[in-house]
Design an enzyme around this catalytic site. Structure first.
Site, short mmCIF file in Angstrom:
data_model
loop_
_atom_site.label_atom_id
_atom_site.label_comp_id
_atom_site.label_asym_id
_atom_site.label_seq_id
_atom_site.Cartn_x
_atom_site.Cartn_y
_atom_site.Cartn_z
N GLU A 90 0.84 -1.19 0.00
CA GLU A 90 0.00 0.00 0.00
C GLU A 90 0.88 1.25 0.00
O GLU A 90 1.91 1.30 0.66
CB GLU A 90 -0.93 -0.01 1.21
CG GLU A 90 -1.95 -1.14 1.13
CD GLU A 90 -2.96 -1.14 2.28
OE1 GLU A 90 -4.12 -1.50 2.03
OE2 GLU A 90 -2.58 -0.80 3.41
N CYS A 328 -1.09 6.60 9.99
CA CYS A 328 0.13 6.03 10.55
C CYS A 328 -0.15 4.73 11.30
O CYS A 328 -1.01 4.67 12.18
CB CYS A 328 0.77 7.05 11.49
SG CYS A 328 2.31 6.49 12.22
#
Length: 341
Positions: A90, A328
């Site tokens: 990703e 994150c």
């Protein structure tokens, strides 16, 4: 391939040496998708090259759009030693006014197994080649809008250092993208010998994942603390000059009642004393089967203000793409790789 490798390849095929420079221009300047597009190469040269080589670009196979404008792309990758794509990673595009940052991956999964990170739960599934890394940049739809690249996606960059250094060389070389290294930030938890080599061989910014200034607590959060303690990492960083354009930063995910106290703030100040750096405070994004608590905005502001008032520049990083699992610590292709279906 680097410029010298492209030149050697050309000469080895009986083509003029300057063909290597032409190839680099098409690959990295014009982002050509095929050898047939390389119009200033002779027909003979294009036929000869096409018989043995391909450009190798691979478009993303899926994308997700966040309400805040963040876009997450799913890229097929071959990984080192593979001739066909068998895995995926990703990559996250983060537009923000006149800035556009791309968060790239360097491994499928990760060996570091940080408690708070979904990529670590995936385990390690393979190293990306420099081509896999560069493809995430060239083949994403907004490549021409990028202002910054951060190696903060899946994987530990220092655990795949050769490929990362090759990719950043091509990104910064005159024959490549010709970017300033100040547009690129490479992250690390701290890997013995590898972090030093990166600091010696690259001028890109460095971002170290701290998350706690205390050895025992960081060890519980991050097994990598055992191999290279945060005190040793900071000691290494203090041997380098970050007073000019090259930047050193620390990533610090805030956990409620765990690492967001005044005592932790004071320990951070003491730890980085004498080092020109900044601390980026990050909200914790919950992942399955991990009971770590998130802190609140007020505690993060108190931590930021304490650090800043004691000479350590600190910011609270805006959380982007959480609704599409692009923020994150949330990246994972565990369920997207063929053998996991």
């Amino acid at each position: 391939m680097t410029a010298s490798e492209l030149r050697e390849l050309s000469v080895g095929l009986g083509l003029p040496a300057f063909t290597g420079k032409q190839l680099a221009g098409w690959l990295y300047g014009k982002h050509a998708g095929s050898i047939d597009e390389m119009a200033n190469l002779s027909k003979h040269a294009r036929e000869l090259l096409s018989s043995s080589f391909t450009v190798g670009l691979m478009a993303p196979v899926a994308e997700q759009h966040s309400a805040d404008g963040t876009v997450k792309y799913l890229f097929p990758v071959k990984t080192a030693g593979s001739d066909v794509p068998t895995k995926s990673v990703e990559t996250v595009y983060i537009p923000d006014g006149d800035r556009a940052t791309l968060c790239v991956s360097c491994q499928v999964g990760c060996k570091m197994n940080c408690l708070f990170c979904q990529t670590g739960k995936q385990g390690f599934e393979g190293q990306l080649t420099a081509a896999d890394i560069l493809n995430q940049i060239i083949s994403m739809p907004h490549c021409d809008k990028l202002t910054n690249i951060v190696f903060m996606g899946q994987g530990e960059p220092m655990d795949n250092l050769d490929a990362v250094l090759r990719a950043t060389e091509i990104l910064t070389a005159d024959y490549g993208f010709a970017w300033s290294p100040k547009r690129i930030t490479v992250s690390s938890v701290g890997v013995p010998h590898k972090l030093k080599r990166f600091l010696d061989e690259s001028q890109c910014h460095v971002a170290v994942s701290m998350h706690s200034p205390l050895h025992e607590q960081r060890l519980q959060l991050m097994p990598a603390e055992k191999a290279m303690a945060i005190a040793d990492t900071v000691g290494l960083l203090k041997q380098y000059d970050f007073t000019h354009q090259r930047r050193c930063s620390f990533e610090y995910i805030c956990f409620g009642g765990l690492n967001d106290s005044r005592e932790h703030a004071a320990a951070i100040v003491d730890l980085v004393k004498g080092l020109e750096c900044r601390v980026n405070l990050i909200r914790f994004h919950a992942i399955p089967d991990v009971s770590l608590p998130a802190t609140n905005e007020a505690r993060m502001e108190q931590l930021r203000d304490y650090l800043t008032s004691h000479g350590v520049y600190a910011t609270i990083r805006a959380s982007r793409g959480e609704d599409i699992l692009a923020a994150c610590g949330l990246l994972s292709t565990m369920m997207k790789n063929p053998e996991n279906h």
